[in-house]
Design a protein around this motif. Structure first.
Motif, PDB file in Angstrom:
ATOM      1  N   TYR A   1       0.854  -1.183   0.000  1.00 10.49           N
ATOM      2  CA  TYR A   1       0.000   0.000   0.000  1.00 10.49           C
ATOM      3  C   TYR A   1       0.893   1.238   0.000  1.00 10.49           C
ATOM      4  O   TYR A   1       2.071   1.160   0.339  1.00 10.49           O
ATOM      5  N   SER A   2       0.319   2.379  -0.334  1.00 12.63           N
ATOM      6  CA  SER A   2       1.101   3.608  -0.399  1.00 12.63           C
ATOM      7  C   SER A   2       1.622   3.998   0.983  1.00 12.63           C
ATOM      8  O   SER A   2       1.067   3.597   2.018  1.00 12.63           O
ATOM      9  N   VAL A   3       2.678   4.817   1.000  1.00 10.24           N
ATOM     10  CA  VAL A   3       3.253   5.277   2.260  1.00 10.24           C
ATOM     11  C   VAL A   3       2.224   6.076   3.053  1.00 10.24           C
ATOM     12  O   VAL A   3       2.127   5.936   4.282  1.00 10.24           O
ATOM     13  N   GLU A   4       1.439   6.902   2.363  1.00  8.68           N
ATOM     14  CA  GLU A   4       0.416   7.696   3.043  1.00  8.68           C
ATOM     15  C   GLU A   4      -0.609   6.791   3.729  1.00  8.68           C
ATOM     16  O   GLU A   4      -1.051   7.050   4.857  1.00  8.68           O
ATOM     17  N   HIS A   5      -0.999   5.735   3.043  1.00 10.90           N
ATOM     18  CA  HIS A   5      -1.926   4.739   3.572  1.00 10.90           C
ATOM     19  C   HIS A   5      -1.339   4.085   4.824  1.00 10.90           C
ATOM     20  O   HIS A   5      -2.016   3.951   5.848  1.00 10.90           O
ATOM     21  N   LEU A   6      -0.070   3.713   4.757  1.00 14.47           N
ATOM     22  CA  LEU A   6       0.600   3.064   5.884  1.00 14.47           C
ATOM     23  C   LEU A   6       0.733   4.017   7.070  1.00 14.47           C
ATOM     24  O   LEU A   6       0.546   3.617   8.228  1.00 14.47           O
ATOM     25  N   GLN A   7       1.061   5.263   6.793  1.00 10.64           N
ATOM     26  CA  GLN A   7       1.257   6.230   7.872  1.00 10.64           C
ATOM     27  C   GLN A   7      -0.035   6.456   8.659  1.00 10.64           C
ATOM     28  O   GLN A   7      -0.021   6.529   9.891  1.00 10.64           O
ATOM     29  N   GLU A   8      -1.158   6.580   7.964  1.00 10.64           N
ATOM     30  CA  GLU A   8      -2.428   6.770   8.650  1.00 10.64           C
ATOM     31  C   GLU A   8      -2.796   5.533   9.461  1.00 10.64           C
ATOM     32  O   GLU A   8      -3.292   5.637  10.599  1.00 10.64           O
TER      33      GLU A   8
END
Length: 392
Positions: A370-377
């Motif tokens: 998954y995208s980094v933004e997805h992982l961060q959230e």
């Protein structure tokens, strides 16, 4: 009134349902849910591959192919394996193109396992091996792989599990769900245990290209004396982001591949024609795309390992696939309780470790496809969940 309970196959009824899909389906009902549950690349299939599929349709290449797959594709698979893995297979006699790697696994088990035969399965491992074995009438012999061993299969544990009824060892490395790999020394020790036996190996290497660090993936089929007893399974879903194209392959000794092809011929006919033409280009021209995707996965891998360790959920460093497998025992919850409560309270979907066998209890699988933004959230929500339940 028909009594369906009496009519249904007891072996089919006994098959364990997928523990992955359960949480995926629940997550789909939540509009704001973040799912890290599905092992599917977030990258699009490379354009060159898509163009080849489109061109095959424009040219009207929509008929059945040979049962074993297009000759040109089998040649490209042979060249790819020699170039990338130092493996050599005769494309006309030792390679079968299948409907995903999953069909190749099913065909291998059905071709080798008879009722009463024992199949050794290292756990935690992917959900399909156990039920496929059950459906053939085989007996599953799980061998737990432990975090203190980096979830590797140890030769001593394998040796202890072997009996006169052992027919097949399934070797799922790089591993789903743990991300564990086997290095050359591990493979040599396993090979030494198997020498002098009639035990075959199903080596599921679907994540072979997603190996991180300085050492590349090594197939057990390259270890002296192992090619003659190994069925190598691989495919296009993970390395080339081609999950929906449903294409895989099996390579191995001619007598076994011949029987697998016969079963495939009668049950399936042939793999999707459009996908096969696209896969020729993937094998021939897309080594660079593999490297690009692997570099991105590696960044996400390192981010998640650090994040889980920082929040107090011990996470060993996986060297393969695109999963981390953090330990959640510190919270005093079972895997099901942890994942179920996290989903309800924070709307983050992970897969409980016990979905991958009893030895997965106390862990959960987290996909970083998954995208980094997805992982961060997702990490933000999981951290808050851990803090709240640690205080409680």
């Amino acid at each position: 009134m028909i009594d369906y309970d009496r009519l249904l196959s007891p072996r089919a009824v006994a098959m364990r349902p997928s523990g992955i899909r359960k949480f995926f389906d629940l997550a789909a009902e939540m509009s704001d849910c973040i799912s890290l549950g599905v092992g599917e690349p977030d990258f699009k299939t490379p354009w060159a591959v898509r163009d080849a599929g489109i061109e095959s349709l424009e040219l009207g290449r929509t008929r059945y192919t040979a049962n074993a797959g297009l000759k040109e594709l089998r040649i490209q698979i042979s060249r790819y394996l020699e170039r990338r893995m130092d493996l050599r297979y005769d494309p006309m006699r030792q390679i079968l193109v299948t409907v995903g790697g999953s069909e190749a696994i099913d065909l291998c088990v059905r071709a080798l396992v008879s009722p009463g035969d024992e199949v050794i399965i290292p756990e935690p491992s992917f959900v399909c091996y156990d039920p496929i074995t059950t459906l053939t009438g085989g007996t599953v012999v799980p061998v737990p792989c432990k975090q203190e061993d980096d979830f590797r299969l140890k030769a001593a544990d394998l040796k202890a599990a072997i009996t006169p009824k052992t027919k097949l060892l399934i070797l799922p490395f790089p591993n789903n769900p743990t991300g564990a790999i086997l290095e050359k020394q591990d493979l040599e020790e396993i090979a030494e245990v198997l020498r002098g036996t009639d035990i075959m190996v199903l080596s599921d290497e679907i994540y072979a290209e997603l190996t991180y660090g300085t050492e590349k993936h090594i197939s057990i089929a390259t270890i002296p004396g192992m090619a003659e007893r190994t069925i190598l399974v691989n495919g296009f879903s993970k390395a080339y982001a081609m999950t929906g194209w449903r294409l895989g392959y099996a390579c191995g000794p001619e007598p076994v591949i011949k029987l697998m092809t016969k079963i495939h011929q009668l049950a399936i006919m042939s793999a999707p024609t459009t996908s096969q033409y696209a896969a020729i280009v993937a094998m021939r021209d897309c080594d660079g795309e593999i490297e690009r995707m692997r570099e991105e996965y590696d960044q996400r891998r390192r981010y998640l390992v650090k994040a889980f360790n920082d929040m107090g959920l011990t996470c060993f460093e996986p060297k393969g696939a695109f999963y981390v497998f953090p330990c959640i025992k510190a919270l005093g919850m079972t895997s099901q309780e942890f994942c179920g409560t996290l989903l309800q309270e924070k709307h983050v979907a992970l897969v409980p470790g016990d979905a991958f066998g009893e030895s997965g209890e106390g862990y959960c699988r987290v996909s970083y496809a998954y995208s980094v933004e997805h992982l961060q959230e997702a990490v933000k929500r999981i951290r808050a969940f851990v803090e709240e339940h640690t205080k409680a």
